[in-house]
Design a protein around this motif. Sequence first.
Motif, PDB file in Angstrom:
ATOM      1  N   THR A 106      -6.574   4.371   3.405  1.00  0.00           N
ATOM      2  CA  THR A 106      -6.167   4.823   2.037  1.00  0.00           C
ATOM      3  C   THR A 106      -7.261   3.290   0.986  1.00  0.00           C
ATOM      4  OG1 THR A 106      -4.925   1.792   2.386  1.00  0.00           O
ATOM      5  CG2 THR A 106      -4.027   3.819   3.009  1.00  0.00           C
ATOM      6  N   GLY A 108       2.903   2.847   2.821  1.00  0.00           N
ATOM      7  CA  GLY A 108       5.106   3.367   2.500  1.00  0.00           C
ATOM      8  C   GLY A 108       5.344   4.975   3.275  1.00  0.00           C
ATOM      9  N   ARG A 109       4.191   5.504   2.529  1.00  0.00           N
ATOM     10  CA  ARG A 109       4.762   6.913   2.292  1.00  0.00           C
ATOM     11  C   ARG A 109       4.732   6.901   4.188  1.00  0.00           C
ATOM     12  NH1 ARG A 109       1.872   7.312  -2.262  1.00  0.00           N
ATOM     13  NH2 ARG A 109      -0.174   8.286  -0.445  1.00  0.00           N
ATOM     14  N   ASP A 119       0.980  -1.408  -0.219  1.00  0.00           N
ATOM     15  CA  ASP A 119       0.266  -0.449   0.149  1.00  0.00           C
ATOM     16  C   ASP A 119       0.835   1.171   0.186  1.00  0.00           C
ATOM     17  OD1 ASP A 119      -1.922   2.117   1.032  1.00  0.00           O
ATOM     18  OD2 ASP A 119      -3.356   0.860   0.786  1.00  0.00           O
ATOM     19  N   GLU A 120       0.697   1.683  -1.131  1.00  0.00           N
ATOM     20  CA  GLU A 120       1.418   3.061  -0.842  1.00  0.00           C
ATOM     21  C   GLU A 120       1.603   4.153   0.542  1.00  0.00           C
ATOM     22  OE1 GLU A 120       1.355   4.582  -4.988  1.00  0.00           O
ATOM     23  OE2 GLU A 120       1.562   2.472  -5.916  1.00  0.00           O
TER      24      GLU A 120
END
Length: 194
Positions: free
Chosen positions: A180, A45-46, A41-42
């Motif tokens: 998200t 991660g961010r 999941d970007e």
Amino acid sequence: MRIVVISHITLDGVMQGPGRADEDTREGFTQGGWAAERGGDEAVGRAWGRRLAASSGYLLGRRTYQDVLGHWNTQDSPFRDALNNAPKYIASNTLAEPLPWPNSTLLSGDIPAAVAELKKTPGDDLHIMGSGALIRSLSPLGLIDEYLLSVHPLVLGTGRRLFADGFGPVAFRLTDATPTDTGILIATYRPLDG
């Protein structure tokens, strides 16, 4: 320094073995890899990347330290050098120095007292990832300042939980929440007395 937990958990609070099927099979746990199976999941991660970029290092229990060392140092990954270069404080009364991973400092004896002293050190956040037993030993003593949790829309029904039976009561304040696209909720909590 502040002590900040960063963890994947399920809706029923399980934190055991999120990354790999063989990550933590204690007590016959067979559902390891549950976070990885959902795909990267970007947004998660961010969020984790932003927090870890301003890190003063890691506070890890023995089991997590040995697992992370054993896994990431065998991988060709951008995480390997970052983990090797970061300061690591290892809470253990069974390990002995010298520790095998670079930049590692052993905390032994009265672990909560050692962590309380470490918190007095100037610096940014010290992050706990994994290390459920360590978290459960520090939480009731008010030694954890914040929890950054990636809450997965999943109930496993079994596994080691972030907060074991008998923990509490402790009230938390939600300081940030971001859903998200994959349904994970990135939530930041602070104990009300913190």
